[in-house]
Motif scaffolding. Sequence first.
Motif, PDB file in Angstrom:
ATOM      1  N   ALA A   2       0.855  -1.150   0.070  1.00 45.73           N
ATOM      2  CA  ALA A   2      -0.095   0.085   0.093  1.00 45.73           C
ATOM      3  C   ALA A   2       1.085   1.267   0.024  1.00 45.73           C
ATOM      4  O   ALA A   2       1.929   1.358   0.587  1.00 45.73           O
ATOM      5  N   GLU A   3       0.193   2.293  -0.616  1.00 42.49           N
ATOM      6  CA  GLU A   3       1.158   3.632  -0.810  1.00 42.49           C
ATOM      7  C   GLU A   3       0.277   4.937  -0.577  1.00 42.49           C
ATOM      8  O   GLU A   3      -0.901   4.748  -0.982  1.00 42.49           O
ATOM      9  N   ARG A   4       0.791   5.800  -0.078  1.00 43.42           N
ATOM     10  CA  ARG A   4       0.139   7.131   0.232  1.00 43.42           C
ATOM     11  C   ARG A   4       1.395   8.157  -0.273  1.00 43.42           C
ATOM     12  O   ARG A   4       2.244   8.260   0.063  1.00 43.42           O
ATOM     13  N   ARG A   5       0.646   9.284  -1.110  1.00 46.42           N
ATOM     14  CA  ARG A   5       1.580  10.507  -1.468  1.00 46.42           C
ATOM     15  C   ARG A   5       0.708  11.449  -0.648  1.00 46.42           C
ATOM     16  O   ARG A   5      -0.361  11.541  -0.773  1.00 46.42           O
ATOM     17  N   VAL A   6       1.572  12.152   0.180  1.00 47.54           N
ATOM     18  CA  VAL A   6       1.374  13.243   0.924  1.00 47.54           C
ATOM     19  C   VAL A   6       2.020  14.457   0.832  1.00 47.54           C
ATOM     20  O   VAL A   6       3.253  14.580   0.821  1.00 47.54           O
ATOM     21  N   THR A   7       1.602  15.659   0.691  1.00 43.66           N
ATOM     22  CA  THR A   7       2.172  16.662   0.706  1.00 43.66           C
ATOM     23  C   THR A   7       2.208  17.500   2.343  1.00 43.66           C
ATOM     24  O   THR A   7       1.320  17.235   2.911  1.00 43.66           O
ATOM     25  N   VAL A  23       7.171   8.917  13.683  1.00 40.76           N
ATOM     26  CA  VAL A  23       7.971   7.779  13.464  1.00 40.76           C
ATOM     27  C   VAL A  23       7.267   6.946  15.101  1.00 40.76           C
ATOM     28  O   VAL A  23       7.148   5.649  14.858  1.00 40.76           O
ATOM     29  N   GLN A  24       6.953   7.487  15.939  1.00 41.54           N
ATOM     30  CA  GLN A  24       6.140   6.891  17.047  1.00 41.54           C
ATOM     31  C   GLN A  24       4.875   5.987  16.687  1.00 41.54           C
ATOM     32  O   GLN A  24       4.851   4.899  16.880  1.00 41.54           O
ATOM     33  N   ALA A  25       4.233   6.555  15.543  1.00 40.58           N
ATOM     34  CA  ALA A  25       3.024   5.996  14.926  1.00 40.58           C
ATOM     35  C   ALA A  25       3.541   4.796  14.078  1.00 40.58           C
ATOM     36  O   ALA A  25       2.850   3.867  14.130  1.00 40.58           O
ATOM     37  N   ALA A  26       4.389   4.993  13.251  1.00 37.16           N
ATOM     38  CA  ALA A  26       5.244   3.904  12.381  1.00 37.16           C
ATOM     39  C   ALA A  26       5.461   2.819  13.349  1.00 37.16           C
ATOM     40  O   ALA A  26       5.435   1.620  12.973  1.00 37.16           O
ATOM     41  N   ALA A  27       6.314   3.026  14.295  1.00 33.11           N
ATOM     42  CA  ALA A  27       7.029   2.152  15.206  1.00 33.11           C
ATOM     43  C   ALA A  27       5.849   1.290  15.847  1.00 33.11           C
ATOM     44  O   ALA A  27       6.464   0.061  16.236  1.00 33.11           O
ATOM     45  N   LYS A  28       4.772   1.699  16.207  1.00 32.64           N
ATOM     46  CA  LYS A  28       3.739   0.664  17.011  1.00 32.64           C
ATOM     47  C   LYS A  28       3.340  -0.208  16.022  1.00 32.64           C
ATOM     48  O   LYS A  28       2.665  -1.302  16.713  1.00 32.64           O
ATOM     49  N   ALA A  29       3.281  -0.010  14.710  1.00 34.55           N
ATOM     50  CA  ALA A  29       2.830  -1.129  14.099  1.00 34.55           C
ATOM     51  C   ALA A  29       3.847  -2.492  13.607  1.00 34.55           C
ATOM     52  O   ALA A  29       5.244  -2.158  13.469  1.00 34.55           O
ATOM     53  N   PRO A  30       3.677  -3.590  13.716  1.00 38.02           N
ATOM     54  CA  PRO A  30       4.378  -4.884  13.305  1.00 38.02           C
ATOM     55  C   PRO A  30       4.517  -5.136  12.113  1.00 38.02           C
ATOM     56  O   PRO A  30       4.669  -6.185  11.490  1.00 38.02           O
ATOM     57  N   ILE A  31       4.449  -3.941  11.105  1.00 35.83           N
ATOM     58  CA  ILE A  31       5.033  -4.281   9.588  1.00 35.83           C
ATOM     59  C   ILE A  31       5.888  -3.384   9.304  1.00 35.83           C
ATOM     60  O   ILE A  31       6.228  -2.525   9.665  1.00 35.83           O
ATOM     61  N   GLU A  32       6.358  -3.675   7.905  1.00 34.93           N
ATOM     62  CA  GLU A  32       7.348  -2.749   7.379  1.00 34.93           C
ATOM     63  C   GLU A  32       6.685  -1.274   6.795  1.00 34.93           C
ATOM     64  O   GLU A  32       5.636  -1.638   6.135  1.00 34.93           O
ATOM     65  N   VAL A  33       7.233  -0.376   7.144  1.00 32.93           N
ATOM     66  CA  VAL A  33       6.912   0.932   6.645  1.00 32.93           C
ATOM     67  C   VAL A  33       8.246   2.008   6.207  1.00 32.93           C
ATOM     68  O   VAL A  33       9.177   1.730   6.928  1.00 32.93           O
ATOM     69  N   ALA A  66       3.744   0.782   2.768  1.00 32.27           N
ATOM     70  CA  ALA A  66       3.555  -0.169   4.189  1.00 32.27           C
ATOM     71  C   ALA A  66       3.063  -1.612   3.564  1.00 32.27           C
ATOM     72  O   ALA A  66       2.253  -1.478   2.479  1.00 32.27           O
ATOM     73  N   GLU A  67       3.487  -2.611   3.954  1.00 34.06           N
ATOM     74  CA  GLU A  67       3.394  -3.895   3.577  1.00 34.06           C
ATOM     75  C   GLU A  67       2.994  -4.890   4.861  1.00 34.06           C
ATOM     76  O   GLU A  67       3.679  -4.948   5.876  1.00 34.06           O
ATOM     77  N   GLY A  68       1.695  -5.203   4.925  1.00 30.88           N
ATOM     78  CA  GLY A  68       1.193  -6.423   5.909  1.00 30.88           C
ATOM     79  C   GLY A  68      -0.350  -5.974   6.209  1.00 30.88           C
ATOM     80  O   GLY A  68      -0.638  -4.973   5.692  1.00 30.88           O
ATOM     81  N   GLU A  69      -0.632  -6.802   7.401  1.00 30.41           N
ATOM     82  CA  GLU A  69      -2.016  -6.455   7.689  1.00 30.41           C
ATOM     83  C   GLU A  69      -1.988  -5.207   8.544  1.00 30.41           C
ATOM     84  O   GLU A  69      -1.289  -4.963   9.257  1.00 30.41           O
ATOM     85  N   GLY A  70      -3.112  -4.549   8.161  1.00 25.04           N
ATOM     86  CA  GLY A  70      -3.318  -3.164   8.768  1.00 25.04           C
ATOM     87  C   GLY A  70      -2.415  -2.116   8.204  1.00 25.04           C
ATOM     88  O   GLY A  70      -2.702  -0.815   8.538  1.00 25.04           O
ATOM     89  N   ALA A  71      -2.010  -2.242   6.909  1.00 23.41           N
ATOM     90  CA  ALA A  71      -1.195  -1.297   6.183  1.00 23.41           C
ATOM     91  C   ALA A  71      -1.885  -0.081   5.762  1.00 23.41           C
ATOM     92  O   ALA A  71      -1.632   1.097   5.819  1.00 23.41           O
ATOM     93  N   GLU A  72      -3.189  -0.251   5.251  1.00 24.31           N
ATOM     94  CA  GLU A  72      -4.046   0.893   4.736  1.00 24.31           C
ATOM     95  C   GLU A  72      -4.514   1.829   5.950  1.00 24.31           C
ATOM     96  O   GLU A  72      -4.573   3.025   5.872  1.00 24.31           O
ATOM     97  N   GLU A  73      -4.790   1.236   7.166  1.00 25.63           N
ATOM     98  CA  GLU A  73      -5.129   1.947   8.355  1.00 25.63           C
ATOM     99  C   GLU A  73      -3.805   2.685   8.773  1.00 25.63           C
ATOM    100  O   GLU A  73      -3.870   3.892   9.145  1.00 25.63           O
TER     101      GLU A  73
END
Length: 85
Positions: A2-7, A23-33, A66-73
């Motif tokens: 999954a991918e997002r482009r953001v300004t 970074v804190q939000a990304a780190a709490k997820a058990p997936i690659e970001v 991000a790749e994995g379960e919950g990537a979109e959220e």
Amino acid sequence: MAERRVTVVAEVGLHARPAATFVQAAAKAPIEVSVCKLNRDPVNAKSILAVMGLDVRQGEEIVITAEGEGAEELLDELAAIASAP
């Protein structure tokens, strides 16, 4: 993947507090970001040094993947952080 482009809207870009929150939000997820500026190599979105090293400034576009379960959220959450004023 999954991918997002953001300004990035924040006056300070993706530095200091916005970067830490991102970074804190990304780190709490058990997936690659990862995150990158356009036409640049992606870096680990869970590393504050890597994210700060991108030197993202106000008005620049980033690509978050991000790749994995919950990537979109997770991408929705990270995009909201990056695009917050």
